[in-house]
Design a protein around this motif. Structure first.
Motif, mmCIF file in Angstrom:
data_model
loop_
_atom_site.group_PDB
_atom_site.id
_atom_site.type_symbol
_atom_site.label_atom_id
_atom_site.label_comp_id
_atom_site.label_asym_id
_atom_site.label_seq_id
_atom_site.Cartn_x
_atom_site.Cartn_y
_atom_site.Cartn_z
ATOM 1 N N HIS A 101 0.834 -1.204 0.000
ATOM 2 C CA HIS A 101 0.000 0.000 0.000
ATOM 3 C C HIS A 101 0.867 1.251 0.000
ATOM 4 C CE1 HIS A 101 -3.527 -2.372 0.642
ATOM 5 N NE2 HIS A 101 -3.268 -2.649 1.891
ATOM 6 N N LEU A 102 0.357 2.277 -0.669
ATOM 7 C CA LEU A 102 1.013 3.577 -0.744
ATOM 8 C C LEU A 102 -0.078 4.638 -0.789
ATOM 9 C CD1 LEU A 102 3.596 5.329 -1.303
ATOM 10 C CD2 LEU A 102 3.215 4.848 -3.732
ATOM 11 N N THR A 103 0.049 5.678 0.016
ATOM 12 C CA THR A 103 -0.923 6.769 0.022
ATOM 13 C C THR A 103 -0.374 7.922 -0.809
ATOM 14 O OG1 THR A 103 -1.673 6.102 2.215
ATOM 15 C CG2 THR A 103 -2.235 8.338 1.505
ATOM 16 N N ASP A 104 -1.211 8.437 -1.722
ATOM 17 C CA ASP A 104 -0.754 9.552 -2.562
ATOM 18 C C ASP A 104 -0.749 10.846 -1.745
ATOM 19 O OD1 ASP A 104 -3.280 10.849 -2.703
ATOM 20 O OD2 ASP A 104 -3.574 10.406 -4.818
ATOM 21 N N PRO A 105 -0.177 11.922 -2.266
ATOM 22 C CA PRO A 105 -0.059 13.162 -1.493
ATOM 23 C C PRO A 105 -1.398 13.783 -1.074
ATOM 24 C CG PRO A 105 1.481 13.195 -3.309
ATOM 25 C CD PRO A 105 0.594 11.998 -3.513
ATOM 26 N N ASP A 106 -2.502 13.382 -1.710
ATOM 27 C CA ASP A 106 -3.810 13.894 -1.322
ATOM 28 C C ASP A 106 -4.550 12.969 -0.370
ATOM 29 O OD1 ASP A 106 -4.379 16.496 -2.780
ATOM 30 O OD2 ASP A 106 -3.628 15.232 -4.410
ATOM 31 N N GLY A 107 -3.893 11.892 0.080
ATOM 32 C CA GLY A 107 -4.498 10.987 1.046
ATOM 33 C C GLY A 107 -5.264 9.824 0.455
ATOM 34 N N HIS A 108 -5.185 9.599 -0.858
ATOM 35 C CA HIS A 108 -5.870 8.472 -1.489
ATOM 36 C C HIS A 108 -5.021 7.219 -1.338
ATOM 37 C CE1 HIS A 108 -8.610 11.366 -3.168
ATOM 38 N NE2 HIS A 108 -7.620 11.977 -3.796
ATOM 39 N N GLU A 109 -5.612 6.167 -0.795
ATOM 40 C CA GLU A 109 -4.861 4.929 -0.587
ATOM 41 C C GLU A 109 -4.842 4.100 -1.865
ATOM 42 O OE1 GLU A 109 -5.102 0.991 2.111
ATOM 43 O OE2 GLU A 109 -5.316 2.898 3.167
ATOM 44 N N LEU A 110 -3.634 3.687 -2.253
ATOM 45 C CA LEU A 110 -3.420 2.880 -3.445
ATOM 46 C C LEU A 110 -2.819 1.544 -3.026
ATOM 47 C CD1 LEU A 110 -1.533 5.618 -5.500
ATOM 48 C CD2 LEU A 110 -4.012 5.281 -5.343
ATOM 49 N N SER A 111 -3.160 0.511 -3.757
ATOM 50 C CA SER A 111 -2.543 -0.793 -3.561
ATOM 51 C C SER A 111 -2.002 -1.238 -4.907
ATOM 52 C CB SER A 111 -3.572 -1.802 -3.049
ATOM 53 O OG SER A 111 -2.975 -3.053 -2.809
ATOM 54 N N PHE A 112 -0.785 -1.754 -4.906
ATOM 55 C CA PHE A 112 -0.164 -2.283 -6.116
ATOM 56 C C PHE A 112 -0.023 -3.780 -5.891
ATOM 57 C CE2 PHE A 112 0.862 2.141 -5.907
ATOM 58 C CZ PHE A 112 0.657 2.553 -7.215
ATOM 59 N N ALA A 113 -0.637 -4.581 -6.774
ATOM 60 C CA ALA A 113 -0.765 -6.008 -6.516
ATOM 61 C C ALA A 113 -0.518 -6.830 -7.762
ATOM 62 C CB ALA A 113 -2.164 -6.297 -5.967
ATOM 63 N N ARG A 114 -0.355 -8.124 -7.525
ATOM 64 C CA ARG A 114 -0.201 -9.102 -8.591
ATOM 65 C C ARG A 114 -0.709 -10.428 -8.046
ATOM 66 N NH1 ARG A 114 0.110 -8.834 -13.874
ATOM 67 N NH2 ARG A 114 0.688 -10.847 -14.670
ATOM 68 N N PRO A 115 -1.547 -11.158 -8.808
ATOM 69 C CA PRO A 115 -1.984 -12.480 -8.343
ATOM 70 C C PRO A 115 -0.785 -13.411 -8.183
ATOM 71 C CG PRO A 115 -3.329 -11.758 -10.196
ATOM 72 C CD PRO A 115 -2.178 -10.801 -10.083
ATOM 73 N N LEU A 116 -0.804 -14.212 -7.139
ATOM 74 C CA LEU A 116 0.244 -15.214 -6.933
ATOM 75 C C LEU A 116 -0.012 -16.394 -7.842
ATOM 76 C CD1 LEU A 116 0.378 -15.147 -3.037
ATOM 77 C CD2 LEU A 116 2.092 -14.215 -4.613
ATOM 78 N N ARG A 117 1.046 -16.974 -8.307
ATOM 79 C CA ARG A 117 0.893 -18.181 -9.127
ATOM 80 C C ARG A 117 0.616 -19.360 -8.215
ATOM 81 N NH1 ARG A 117 4.851 -15.298 -12.058
ATOM 82 N NH2 ARG A 117 4.147 -14.983 -14.198
ATOM 83 N N GLY A 118 -0.150 -20.321 -8.733
ATOM 84 C CA GLY A 118 -0.460 -21.535 -7.982
ATOM 85 C C GLY A 118 0.766 -22.422 -7.856
ATOM 86 N N PRO A 119 0.655 -23.494 -7.072
ATOM 87 C CA PRO A 119 1.802 -24.401 -6.867
ATOM 88 C C PRO A 119 2.232 -25.097 -8.133
ATOM 89 C CG PRO A 119 -0.188 -25.259 -5.799
ATOM 90 C CD PRO A 119 -0.518 -23.914 -6.369
#
Length: 119
Positions: A101-119
């Motif tokens: 998670h990262l909050t932008d300078p105006d207070g908007h919460e952002l999440s940067f994600a990627r699905p995990l690969r299966g086994p």
């Protein structure tokens, strides 16, 4: 049936600061810019828009925007190299995504994600 989200628009009190923030993370500027009242960035097949708001227009936590990225750890490193302070470090979640998670300078919460690969 709803097919997709076309865009999300976030308010900003300082367009120049907001544009700098998103460009430093690799967002592609399509329209507007630092001196504009409205700015648009490409996000995959959709858009992230910024709209200038007066200082008296206040907001509080409203939710989170989640962006899928090619490499979570690389995006985290890019954010840190740009001087930003994510609120979490990249980690694997029990629901099957790696994210931070990262909050932008105006207070908007952002999440940067990627699905995990299966086994």
């Amino acid at each position: 049936m709803i097919e997709s989200i076309s865009a999300i628009t976030l308010g900003t009190h300082d367009m120049a600061r907001a544009v700098h923030f998103y460009r430093s993370l690799g967002f592609e500027l399509l329209y507007g810019g630092e001196a504009a009242a409205f700015t648009s960035f490409r996000v995959g097949t959709g858009y992230l828009n910024l709209t200038a708001q007066p200082e008296d227009k206040l907001w509080s936590w409203w939710g989170r925007v989640i962006f899928y990225v090619a490499d979570v750890d690389e995006t985290y490193a890019q954010a840190r190299a740009a001087g930003w302070q994510p609120s979490t470090t990249p980690h694997d979640a029990e629901w099957g995504e790696r994210y931070f998670h990262l909050t932008d300078p105006d207070g908007h919460e952002l999440s940067f994600a990627r699905p995990l690969r299966g086994p």
